[in-house]
Motif scaffolding. Structure first.
Motif, PDB file in Angstrom:
ATOM      1  N   VAL A  21      29.712  24.909 -18.531  1.00  0.00           N
ATOM      2  CA  VAL A  21      30.970  25.638 -18.700  1.00  0.00           C
ATOM      3  C   VAL A  21      30.730  26.933 -19.473  1.00  0.00           C
ATOM      4  N   SER A  22      29.900  26.874 -20.515  1.00  0.00           N
ATOM      5  CA  SER A  22      29.599  28.091 -21.276  1.00  0.00           C
ATOM      6  C   SER A  22      28.857  29.109 -20.417  1.00  0.00           C
ATOM      7  N   VAL A  64      25.802  27.512  -7.915  1.00  0.00           N
ATOM      8  CA  VAL A  64      25.008  26.392  -8.436  1.00  0.00           C
ATOM      9  C   VAL A  64      25.725  25.713  -9.597  1.00  0.00           C
ATOM     10  N   LEU A  65      26.324  26.510 -10.488  1.00  0.00           N
ATOM     11  CA  LEU A  65      27.063  25.943 -11.617  1.00  0.00           C
ATOM     12  C   LEU A  65      28.258  25.125 -11.138  1.00  0.00           C
ATOM     13  N   CYS A  66      28.963  25.629 -10.141  1.00  0.00           N
ATOM     14  CA  CYS A  66      30.119  24.899  -9.604  1.00  0.00           C
ATOM     15  C   CYS A  66      29.699  23.555  -9.014  1.00  0.00           C
ATOM     16  N   ILE A  67      28.563  23.535  -8.325  1.00  0.00           N
ATOM     17  CA  ILE A  67      28.074  22.276  -7.753  1.00  0.00           C
ATOM     18  C   ILE A  67      27.732  21.288  -8.867  1.00  0.00           C
ATOM     19  N   HIS A  68      27.104  21.788  -9.929  1.00  0.00           N
ATOM     20  CA  HIS A  68      26.779  20.924 -11.061  1.00  0.00           C
ATOM     21  C   HIS A  68      28.042  20.299 -11.647  1.00  0.00           C
ATOM     22  N   TYR A  73      31.885  15.527 -12.186  1.00  0.00           N
ATOM     23  CA  TYR A  73      33.260  14.995 -12.148  1.00  0.00           C
ATOM     24  C   TYR A  73      33.602  14.392 -10.796  1.00  0.00           C
ATOM     25  N   LEU A  74      32.583  13.990 -10.070  1.00  0.00           N
ATOM     26  CA  LEU A  74      32.797  13.413  -8.746  1.00  0.00           C
ATOM     27  C   LEU A  74      33.391  12.009  -8.870  1.00  0.00           C
ATOM     28  N   SER A  87      21.906  17.927  -2.276  1.00  0.00           N
ATOM     29  CA  SER A  87      21.146  18.688  -1.283  1.00  0.00           C
ATOM     30  C   SER A  87      21.592  20.146  -1.241  1.00  0.00           C
ATOM     31  N   ILE A  88      22.914  20.357  -1.336  1.00  0.00           N
ATOM     32  CA  ILE A  88      23.431  21.730  -1.359  1.00  0.00           C
ATOM     33  C   ILE A  88      22.944  22.461  -2.592  1.00  0.00           C
TER      34      ILE A  88
END
Length: 214
Positions: A21-22, A64-68, A73-74, A87-88
């Motif tokens: 987030v930072s 990449v940050l959004c995927i993390h 939170y999945l 994989s993405i």
């Protein structure tokens, strides 16, 4: 899962959330600071290879940050989605690194006066390392054991494969080649007193040190 593992995992996921987030906030802030110069220098001019590589390097880290964050939170019932996101993430990270390394290749090529011999050396190295990297990444992905979180949403992996360090080793080796070519060029032009070459060399060393630190 025993209690100590549960505590370590929850702490690690929490720190990861804070860290990503930072990073996202810092990236957005930096975009606002340089948006006017980016529009005038990149988007207002005809697009070339350098412009495409810049956009890849500039905006792919945010993806990449959004995927993390999505993986952290999945919902717990989506293990298939977790594997797909992972994989993405690999693909997005590869594109980000390819964009950054492509910029360094173009810059080194320009420093050497657009000599085809220098370009062929770098591209040959990139091709060999890319093939090895794809093979190793596919092997690592098959070995990776993803789990759904027992402490809430998200997924994670407890597996630690020493082979995961090999792709970074190839990247470090390529960076050493770029730095060596830049240092040779700087040495040849040193007597002429070109501050720009010294700045570019410092930038290469800083980028290399940052990669090692990761």
């Amino acid at each position: 899962m025993d209690l100590q593992t549960f505590i370590d995992l929850s702490t690690s996921i929490q720190y990861q959330d804070y860290f990503f987030v930072s990073l996202a906030v810092s990236w957005v802030y930096d975009c606002f600071l340089t948006l006017d110069r980016e529009i005038s220098s990149i988007h207002s001019s005809p697009w070339k290879i350098g412009s495409i590589l810049y956009v890849m390097t500039r905006y792919m880290p945010a993806f990449v940050l959004c995927i993390h964050l999505c993986m952290n939170y999945l919902p717990n019932e989506n293990i298939v989605t977790c594997k797909l996101l992972h994989s993405i993430w690999f693909l997005a990270a590869a594109l980000c690194i390819a964009g950054a390394e492509g910029i360094f290749v173009l810059r080194t090529y320009a420093l050497w006066g657009n000599k085809k011999f220098i370009l062929s050396i770098m591209l040959s190295t990139v091709l060999c390392f890319a093939i090895l990297d794809v093979i190793m990444t596919m092997t690592i992905s098959r070995r990776l054991d993803l789990h759904l979180s027992d402490i809430g949403d998200g997924c994670y992996s407890l597996s630690r494969d020493t082979m995961s360090a090999y792709p970074w080793t190839l990247l470090v080796a390529f960076e050493l080649e770029i730095i060596a070519l830049t240092m040779i060029r700087v040495y040849r032009e040193y007597r002429r007193g070109c501050p720009l070459l010294e700045i570019l060399l410092q930038h290469n060393i800083f980028y290399f040190g940052t990669g090692i630190g990761k």
